[in-house]
Motif scaffolding. Structure first.
Motif, PDB file in Angstrom:
ATOM      1  N   ASP A  75       4.016 -95.751  57.141  1.00  0.00           N
ATOM      2  CA  ASP A  75       4.065 -95.866  58.604  1.00  0.00           C
ATOM      3  C   ASP A  75       5.352 -95.323  59.207  1.00  0.00           C
ATOM      4  O   ASP A  75       5.548 -95.410  60.422  1.00  0.00           O
ATOM      5  N   LYS A  76       6.235 -94.771  58.390  1.00  0.00           N
ATOM      6  CA  LYS A  76       7.531 -94.322  58.889  1.00  0.00           C
ATOM      7  C   LYS A  76       7.413 -92.931  59.510  1.00  0.00           C
ATOM      8  O   LYS A  76       7.010 -91.969  58.841  1.00  0.00           O
ATOM      9  N   PRO A  77       7.759 -92.790  60.806  1.00  0.00           N
ATOM     10  CA  PRO A  77       7.685 -91.474  61.457  1.00  0.00           C
ATOM     11  C   PRO A  77       8.583 -90.459  60.756  1.00  0.00           C
ATOM     12  O   PRO A  77       9.631 -90.805  60.209  1.00  0.00           O
ATOM     13  N   GLY A  84       9.969 -87.342  72.652  1.00  0.00           N
ATOM     14  CA  GLY A  84      10.310 -88.609  72.014  1.00  0.00           C
ATOM     15  C   GLY A  84       9.164 -89.296  71.299  1.00  0.00           C
ATOM     16  O   GLY A  84       9.304 -90.444  70.853  1.00  0.00           O
ATOM     17  N   THR A  85       8.039 -88.619  71.174  1.00  0.00           N
ATOM     18  CA  THR A  85       6.890 -89.205  70.472  1.00  0.00           C
ATOM     19  C   THR A  85       7.078 -89.086  68.966  1.00  0.00           C
ATOM     20  O   THR A  85       7.540 -88.066  68.461  1.00  0.00           O
ATOM     21  N   ASP A  86       6.722 -90.134  68.249  1.00  0.00           N
ATOM     22  CA  ASP A  86       6.833 -90.117  66.795  1.00  0.00           C
ATOM     23  C   ASP A  86       5.950 -89.040  66.186  1.00  0.00           C
ATOM     24  O   ASP A  86       4.831 -88.791  66.649  1.00  0.00           O
ATOM     25  N   ILE A  87       6.457 -88.398  65.142  1.00  0.00           N
ATOM     26  CA  ILE A  87       5.710 -87.381  64.417  1.00  0.00           C
ATOM     27  C   ILE A  87       5.247 -87.956  63.081  1.00  0.00           C
ATOM     28  O   ILE A  87       6.043 -88.528  62.329  1.00  0.00           O
TER      29      ILE A  87
END
Length: 278
Positions: A75-77, A84-87
């Motif tokens: 689950d780690k981006p 700023g959105t998680d990839i």
């Protein structure tokens, strides 16, 4: 050629190798009663668990497969976009060691991340889609995409049904979907579903011969891989797309009855072929 009808090839290496090799991981995937397997235009395979992609399988000097990192428990981006959105990325699956336990883990991660609210009145549409596919062998394909015609634009059709020798393209919507009716405040224009069904109608009629040829090849591939046992000497095409609306309401209220009446009135006025299923 990529993404066109012409790329699908029953003699492609991936299908020939799956047919001739005795691969344990393929048997495990194929025999799992909760999974369904789709063939794609560019000669690769998608394996789904109620709309969640368990694996994309391709062939490049051997079989390769990948799935979303979250479905493997990560689950780690892996960075952030400029906004700023998680990839998040897709990771390879070790097919040689894929077994029932690994697949069960992937399913559980899909449930927790992708298929939340399945017990609510408004479950994920893909969950409904998956239940329909698993409950009716007439659905021979799903998530059909075509993005090659500027006049039509991008489209993705939920379900393809083969009833007798007749192919039909089916759009699926949940009853609470805001795109199903007019709303004087939030949706004063023509509801999106009307434009969507018009687009599908144009597509089906414009590409009738290509679609018939494509699905003959797709059925041949699925039969060869033991995914289906379809005997259909001559296909015909239903030139009118269908709409299925899943009524997932558990409570009957005046407002809900009025909503359903509004939706039905709209669809009838536009000659949409529809069913509302409870």
């Amino acid at each position: 050629m990529k993404g066109t009808f012409l790329t699908l090839n029953p003699k492609a290496k991936i299908f020939e190798e799956l047919k001739t090799q005795q691969l344990k991981w393929w048997t495990v995937l194929r025999e799992d009663n909760e999974l369904y397997i789709e063939i794609r235009k560019d000669n690769y395979i998608n394996v789904y668990y109620y709309g969640g992609s368990v694996a994309k399988i391709d062939y490049a000097n051997g079989f390769v497969a990948e799935t979303h990192q979250k479905y493997l428990g990560d689950d780690k981006p892996r960075g952030k976009t400029k906004k700023g959105t998680d990839i998040f990325k897709y990771d390879q699956i070790d097919l040689a060691n894929l077994n029932e336990t690994n697949i069960a883990d992937i399913k559980n991660h899909i449930k927790s991340d992708y298929l939340r609210h399945i017990n609510d009145e408004n479950p994920a549409e893909k969950w409904i889609q998956g239940k329909m596919i698993k409950g009716n062998s007439n659905y021979i394909d799903s998530e059909f995409q075509f993005n090659q015609d500027p006049e039509i634009g991008k489209l993705r059709i939920d379900l393809i049904e083969l009833s007798g020798s007749v192919l039909s393209f089916v759009e699926l919507k949940g009853i609470s979907d805001s795109r199903l009716r007019n709303d004087s405040i939030r949706n004063p224009n023509t509801p999106e579903i009307i434009e969507q069904m018009r687009k599908y109608h144009l597509f089906i009629n414009k590409y009738e011969m290509e679609l018939l040829d494509y699905y003959k090849k797709l059925i041949e591939i699925k039969n060869n891989l033991g995914l289906t046992k379809i005997v259909c000497p001559k296909l015909t095409l239903n030139k009118t797309p269908k709409l299925i609306i899943a009524n997932t309401y558990t409570k009957d209220t005046l407002g809900r009855r009025e909503r359903i009446q509004d939706i039905e009135k709209l669809l009838k006025n536009h000659n949409i072929d529809y069913k509302i299923l409870k």
